[in-house]
Design an enzyme around this catalytic site. Structure first.
Site, mmCIF file in Angstrom:
data_model
loop_
_atom_site.group_PDB
_atom_site.id
_atom_site.type_symbol
_atom_site.label_atom_id
_atom_site.label_comp_id
_atom_site.label_asym_id
_atom_site.label_seq_id
_atom_site.Cartn_x
_atom_site.Cartn_y
_atom_site.Cartn_z
ATOM 1 N N LEU A 38 6.132 -129.562 44.361
ATOM 2 C CA LEU A 38 5.679 -129.701 45.750
ATOM 3 C C LEU A 38 6.681 -130.561 46.508
ATOM 4 C CD1 LEU A 38 1.823 -130.412 45.469
ATOM 5 C CD2 LEU A 38 2.923 -128.302 46.225
ATOM 6 N N ASP A 39 7.040 -130.148 47.719
ATOM 7 C CA ASP A 39 7.923 -130.957 48.560
ATOM 8 C C ASP A 39 7.262 -132.308 48.847
ATOM 9 O OD1 ASP A 39 9.801 -128.939 48.687
ATOM 10 O OD2 ASP A 39 9.002 -128.094 50.545
ATOM 11 N N PRO A 40 8.060 -133.343 49.138
ATOM 12 C CA PRO A 40 7.484 -134.682 49.374
ATOM 13 C C PRO A 40 6.375 -134.719 50.421
ATOM 14 C CG PRO A 40 9.856 -134.834 49.141
ATOM 15 C CD PRO A 40 9.532 -133.370 49.128
#
Length: 293
Positions: A38-40
């Site tokens: 998951l992206d930040p």
């Protein structure tokens, strides 16, 4: 050593690797991995495997995923999400809901995507975001993904030359929802980006039963390990076959056994315990991964 699957609720502002690093400290366990980065800025379900369960995480990542988020139409960004710099502005004063819904429905099914420059896809041994940060753009290979559902879940809000609405998408692994948001804007004739996103389901895990790092930490301090799902959860998408105790002994030695199945991969069970992932070789099956040892 503890083993099992954790349904982690990832918070904004941390990478998936950060989440694993923190869990290693909380659990005092080095052998931890995650399924599906998951992206930040993205929150929600992050499947975590601990101990022996790290050996089955690859079979969990094949399952589809569900996301809920927000699309902003009116300007695009370098990263295709809200964290990037504005690239193009196309002010919008009106947008018909039926037109948006029809455009969204056109993406359902098998589609082709080009990974965004700000992504972890590797080209010539280097991650795309490394090229992007250096101001370089490279040719990226197309990929086939499947969109099961892509629907609007709120009215369209028009404000300051932009249009915003929330959405839900069910998709295959490898789908870039950021890119889907941008492509929707292109179809509608406007610049756009994904302004918010959370993953609500992945690998059979759902957001309503996920736990935050702080919740898990409190449970560990209280001696409560109920946050751990059994390793069997990680193989639920594989065909399950029951074997005999004699077969179980052969499996423990890494030997071939006969199984009445035509599936290329099966999960071998003795009762309710998974013993191994078995791979078809001709008319017999060979242990690919023995899990019972």
């Amino acid at each position: 050593m503890i083993s099992g699957i954790i349904n982690l609720k990832k918070e904004a502002g941390m990478t998936s690797h950060d989440a694993v690093f923190k869990l290693r400290k909380i659990l005092h366990e080095k052998k931890i991995g995650h399924g599906g980065t998951l992206d930040p800025d993205v929150t929600g379900v992050l499947p975590i495997a601990v101990g022996k369960a790290t050996r089955v995480i690859e079979y969990m990542t094949e399952a589809g995923k569900v996301y809920e988020g927000e699309i902003t139409i009116g300007f695009s960004t370098t990263t295709e999400d809200a964290s990037g710099e504005v690239v193009q502005t196309t002010p919008i004063t009106e947008l018909d809901g039926a037109t948006v819904d029809q455009a969204m429905a056109s993406f359902e099914g098998e589609i082709t995507q080009i990974p965004p420059m700000y992504s972890a896809v590797k080209i010539n041994g280097k991650k795309l975001y490394e090229y992007a940060r250096a101001g370089e753009e490279v040719e990226r290979p197309q990929r086939q993904v499947k969109i099961t559902e892509f629907v609007r879940t709120s009215p369209i809000e028009l404000e300051n030359g932009t249009a915003r609405f929330t959405f839900r998408v069910a998709c295959s692994k490898g789908t870039y929802v950021r890119t889907l948001s941008v492509d929707l804007g292109v179809k509608l004739g406007f610049a756009s980006h994904m302004s918010a996103l959370r993953r609500t389901a992945s690998a059979g895990l759902t957001l309503d039963s996920s736990l935050s790092l702080s919740q898990i930490s409190e449970m560990v301090e209280a001696g409560d390990q109920s946050f751990l799902l059994p390793i069997e959860f990680g193989v639920q998408d594989l065909p399950a076959v029951q074997v005999t105790e004699d077969d179980a002994k052969e499996i423990s030695f890494g030997r071939f056994i006969s199984i009445n199945s035509q599936e290329p991969l099966v999960a071998a069970f003795l009762g309710d315990k998974v013993l191994a992932i078995m791979e078809k070789r001709g008319q017999v099956y060979k242990p690919r991964k023995v899990l019972s040892q």
